[in-house]
Design a protein around this motif. Structure first.
Motif, PDB file in Angstrom:
ATOM      1  N   LYS A  92      62.062  56.886  31.757  1.00  0.00           N
ATOM      2  CA  LYS A  92      61.315  57.800  30.886  1.00  0.00           C
ATOM      3  C   LYS A  92      61.701  57.608  29.425  1.00  0.00           C
ATOM      4  CE  LYS A  92      62.326  62.185  31.025  1.00  0.00           C
ATOM      5  NZ  LYS A  92      62.428  63.608  31.447  1.00  0.00           N
ATOM      6  N   CYS A  93      62.990  57.438  29.156  1.00  0.00           N
ATOM      7  CA  CYS A  93      63.435  57.224  27.777  1.00  0.00           C
ATOM      8  C   CYS A  93      62.929  55.889  27.239  1.00  0.00           C
ATOM      9  CB  CYS A  93      64.961  57.279  27.700  1.00  0.00           C
ATOM     10  SG  CYS A  93      65.664  58.919  27.966  1.00  0.00           S
ATOM     11  N   ASP A 110      68.631  48.105  24.547  1.00  0.00           N
ATOM     12  CA  ASP A 110      67.618  48.521  23.563  1.00  0.00           C
ATOM     13  C   ASP A 110      67.478  50.038  23.540  1.00  0.00           C
ATOM     14  OD1 ASP A 110      66.860  45.969  22.719  1.00  0.00           O
ATOM     15  OD2 ASP A 110      65.486  45.745  24.404  1.00  0.00           O
ATOM     16  N   ALA A 111      67.313  50.605  24.730  1.00  0.00           N
ATOM     17  CA  ALA A 111      67.079  52.048  24.831  1.00  0.00           C
ATOM     18  C   ALA A 111      68.240  52.836  24.228  1.00  0.00           C
ATOM     19  CB  ALA A 111      66.860  52.437  26.294  1.00  0.00           C
ATOM     20  N   MET A 112      69.467  52.394  24.501  1.00  0.00           N
ATOM     21  CA  MET A 112      70.624  53.112  23.971  1.00  0.00           C
ATOM     22  C   MET A 112      70.697  52.966  22.455  1.00  0.00           C
ATOM     23  SD  MET A 112      72.747  54.960  25.674  1.00  0.00           S
ATOM     24  CE  MET A 112      73.762  56.206  24.865  1.00  0.00           C
ATOM     25  N   GLN A 113      70.408  51.784  21.950  1.00  0.00           N
ATOM     26  CA  GLN A 113      70.452  51.562  20.505  1.00  0.00           C
ATOM     27  C   GLN A 113      69.414  52.412  19.779  1.00  0.00           C
ATOM     28  OE1 GLN A 113      70.120  47.470  19.274  1.00  0.00           O
ATOM     29  NE2 GLN A 113      69.393  48.032  17.236  1.00  0.00           N
ATOM     30  N   TRP A 130      75.968  50.311  17.920  1.00  0.00           N
ATOM     31  CA  TRP A 130      77.067  50.617  18.832  1.00  0.00           C
ATOM     32  C   TRP A 130      76.561  50.956  20.231  1.00  0.00           C
ATOM     33  CZ3 TRP A 130      80.856  54.192  15.608  1.00  0.00           C
ATOM     34  CH2 TRP A 130      81.386  53.435  14.559  1.00  0.00           C
ATOM     35  N   GLY A 131      75.372  51.554  20.312  1.00  0.00           N
ATOM     36  CA  GLY A 131      74.813  51.888  21.618  1.00  0.00           C
ATOM     37  C   GLY A 131      74.626  50.649  22.472  1.00  0.00           C
ATOM     38  N   LEU A 407      75.874  57.772  30.534  1.00  0.00           N
ATOM     39  CA  LEU A 407      75.020  57.373  29.422  1.00  0.00           C
ATOM     40  C   LEU A 407      73.560  57.826  29.534  1.00  0.00           C
ATOM     41  CD1 LEU A 407      76.379  53.777  28.671  1.00  0.00           C
ATOM     42  CD2 LEU A 407      76.932  55.930  27.540  1.00  0.00           C
ATOM     43  N   PRO A 408      72.895  57.737  30.719  1.00  0.00           N
ATOM     44  CA  PRO A 408      71.476  58.134  30.757  1.00  0.00           C
ATOM     45  C   PRO A 408      71.202  59.574  30.334  1.00  0.00           C
ATOM     46  CG  PRO A 408      72.013  56.812  32.680  1.00  0.00           C
ATOM     47  CD  PRO A 408      73.313  57.102  31.989  1.00  0.00           C
ATOM     48  N   PRO A 409      71.976  60.577  30.782  1.00  0.00           N
ATOM     49  CA  PRO A 409      71.701  61.945  30.304  1.00  0.00           C
ATOM     50  C   PRO A 409      71.901  62.099  28.800  1.00  0.00           C
ATOM     51  CG  PRO A 409      73.056  61.996  32.293  1.00  0.00           C
ATOM     52  CD  PRO A 409      73.029  60.579  31.823  1.00  0.00           C
ATOM     53  N   ILE A 410      72.929  61.431  28.257  1.00  0.00           N
ATOM     54  CA  ILE A 410      73.148  61.482  26.810  1.00  0.00           C
ATOM     55  C   ILE A 410      71.975  60.829  26.080  1.00  0.00           C
ATOM     56  CG2 ILE A 410      74.615  60.635  24.939  1.00  0.00           C
ATOM     57  CD1 ILE A 410      77.000  60.890  26.825  1.00  0.00           C
ATOM     58  N   LEU A 411      71.491  59.724  26.632  1.00  0.00           N
ATOM     59  CA  LEU A 411      70.351  59.033  26.033  1.00  0.00           C
ATOM     60  C   LEU A 411      69.126  59.937  25.966  1.00  0.00           C
ATOM     61  CD1 LEU A 411      68.844  56.527  25.010  1.00  0.00           C
ATOM     62  CD2 LEU A 411      68.542  55.830  27.405  1.00  0.00           C
ATOM     63  N   GLU A 412      68.871  60.710  27.021  1.00  0.00           N
ATOM     64  CA  GLU A 412      67.692  61.580  27.022  1.00  0.00           C
ATOM     65  C   GLU A 412      67.799  62.643  25.928  1.00  0.00           C
ATOM     66  OE1 GLU A 412      64.827  63.782  30.212  1.00  0.00           O
ATOM     67  OE2 GLU A 412      66.974  64.107  30.449  1.00  0.00           O
TER      68      GLU A 412
END
Length: 469
Positions: A92-93, A110-113, A130-131, A407-412
């Motif tokens: 989803k992100c 990519d998504a984290m960055q 850094w992501g 990481l995924p919950p933080i990313l959202e």
């Protein structure tokens, strides 16, 4: 700060499409990515299953022992639900950020960055790269950790086959206690595997490994079928196993269980490569239901069958007859080939960094030298920690928990911050990340503590034995 997508391929980028749409091409035309050359529904499902089923599956019976015959399966179910939810969050992100950043597709890095880039913290927006670095770091740790596990798995299973060779029978109806023949130390077995695995990873194009990978998958499937039928036929009743285990061993369960749910790194590449990516969520939920059922069933019936005698890998509990010795060797062959596939990820991140610093004349030599060094590193780590269950738990606690849960919950939270995220979604994500972090800390601590304890016991026994001699 916006940075270009790096050019060196990884497990994710190597599966990603090559064609990029123009900036004006609508993001919601999602079928454009995989196009007609992409994978269909069934092919994507098979790849998803392969990405989640490995050595971690065989260690789940011992994991259930560390949690209890009731608490273990329930915990596996809960962790499966959370892991699938985090995979869905990542997808989803990726969609949301692709639209916002006008990108045709995104991998995990990519998504984290870009998630940090659109988030609420100015400092992280300025250092959003850094992501990507964090994701790459944990990917490298995870994949090299898998390779360490493979060294230990190969050693344990092949050594057991060699030790029991003189007592191996054709009667598989019962497992006789045999006198094991003296053989080499486990560390010498690892050194024996080292040159063969090094030659294997010199194959730099996965295309040439495809036939061997297919053969490895078939061998592992046959082995799993044989393991299942043997376990089911030998379960004893009534069940007298503890419903819950000691709290001290639960972190070991967590590390092994999250290690088994190892496929989050392939989620976005598989979706990007589909002919019809809109169908990916169906593939994801169907595939992970199959995986979770497989994990719970083998973990539960394996512990029911062998009880407190369960080994670090359930293959080590198979009877000493030629049929099941062949099963161990078949699965070992599958793991041997899979080493090269897992090794591909860290190699394609690290090797180009070294090769880019030398002239063209030395590129091949540096490439092969780096690959050799990474294989030696995994072998040395396996020699230092030759305990299969503890290596699995340690790798799972350190890196798999970060990639799959933290990481995924933080990313959202970061990705949807400017669009507004309900308070309950933020609270849910914080809780999941805290669970992952607690598992990360406690699992790592207990695994290291157990490694030190076992090494101390071994050293004491060796000192006593040498004193007697």
């Amino acid at each position: 700060m916006t940075t270009n997508r790096r050019s060196s391929p990884t497990e994710e980028t190597s599966l990603s499409p090559d064609r990029s749409p123009s900036p004006t091409e609508p993001q919601d035309v999602y079928e454009r990515i995989g196009d007609k050359t992409g994978t269909n529904f069934f092919q994507t499902l098979v790849h998803l299953l392969k990405g989640n089923i490995g050595t971690g599956l065989l260690g789940l019976p011992l994991a259930v022992k560390n949690a209890g015959i009731v608490v273990g399966p329930i915990s596996l179910l809960i962790m499966g639900i959370i892991a699938v939810h985090c995979m869905d969050i990542l997808v989803k992100c990726s969609h949301h950020l692709s639209t916002k950043m006008r990108k045709p597709f995104m991998d995990y890095g990519d998504a984290m960055q870009y998630g940090l880039e659109v988030g609420p913290i100015p400092f992280l927006r300025r250092h959003s790269i850094w992501g990507r670095w964090i994701v790459d770091l944990f990917l490298i740790i995870t994949q090299l950790g898998f390779c360490c596990v493979y060294f230990v798995f190969l050693t344990d299973n092949v050594k057991q086959v060699v030790q029991a060779a003189n007592g191996t029978t054709t009667n598989c109806n019962y497992n006789e206690t045999v006198v094991l023949s003296p053989t080499f130390d486990s560390r010498l077995y690892m050194l024996c595997f080292l040159p063969f695995i090094t030659l294997l990873v010199f194959i730099r194009n996965l295309k040439y490994l495809a036939p061997w990978s297919l053969a490895a998958n078939v061998a592992m499937l046959i082995s799993l079928i044989m393991i299942y039928q043997y376990i089911v036929r030998g379960i004893h009743y009534p069940v007298t196993l503890p419903y819950e285990a000691s709290f001290k061993t639960y972190p070991l369960f967590f590390g092994t269980a999250i290690f088994a749910f190892e496929g989050i790194g392939v989620v976005l590449p598989l979706e990007n490569k589909m002919q019809k990516p809109r169908s990916f969520r169906t593939v994801l939920f169907l595939g992970m239901i199959i995986v979770t059922v497989l994990y719970i069933s083998l973990g539960t019936i394996g512990y029911l069958r062998f009880g407190d005698n369960i080994g670090a890998s359930i293959t080590l509990n198979l009877p000493n007859c030629w049929l099941y010795q062949a099963v161990k060797l078949l699965y070992s062959f599958g793991i041997f080939i899979t080493y090269a596939v897992q090794f591909y990820v860290p190699a394609e991140i690290l090797v180009p960094l070294a090769v880019s610093r030398v002239s063209e004349r030395w590129m091949l030599a540096v490439d092969l030298l780096c690959r050799t060094g990474l294989v030696i590193l995994t072998c040395l780590l396996a020699i230092l920690i030759p305990e299969l269950d503890l290596v699995i738990s340690l790798v799972g606690s350190i890196s798999s928990s970060a990639l799959a849960l933290i990481l995924p919950p933080i990313l959202e939270i970061f990705a949807f911050y400017s669009d507004g995220l309900p308070w309950w979604a933020i609270a849910k994500n914080i809780i999941i990340s805290i669970i992952g972090f607690v598992g990360f800390v406690t699992g790592t601590y207990v695994s290291i503590q157990e490694i030190v304890l076992r090494n101390s016991i071994k050293n004491t026994l060796n000192f006593t034995a040498s004193g007697i001699l």
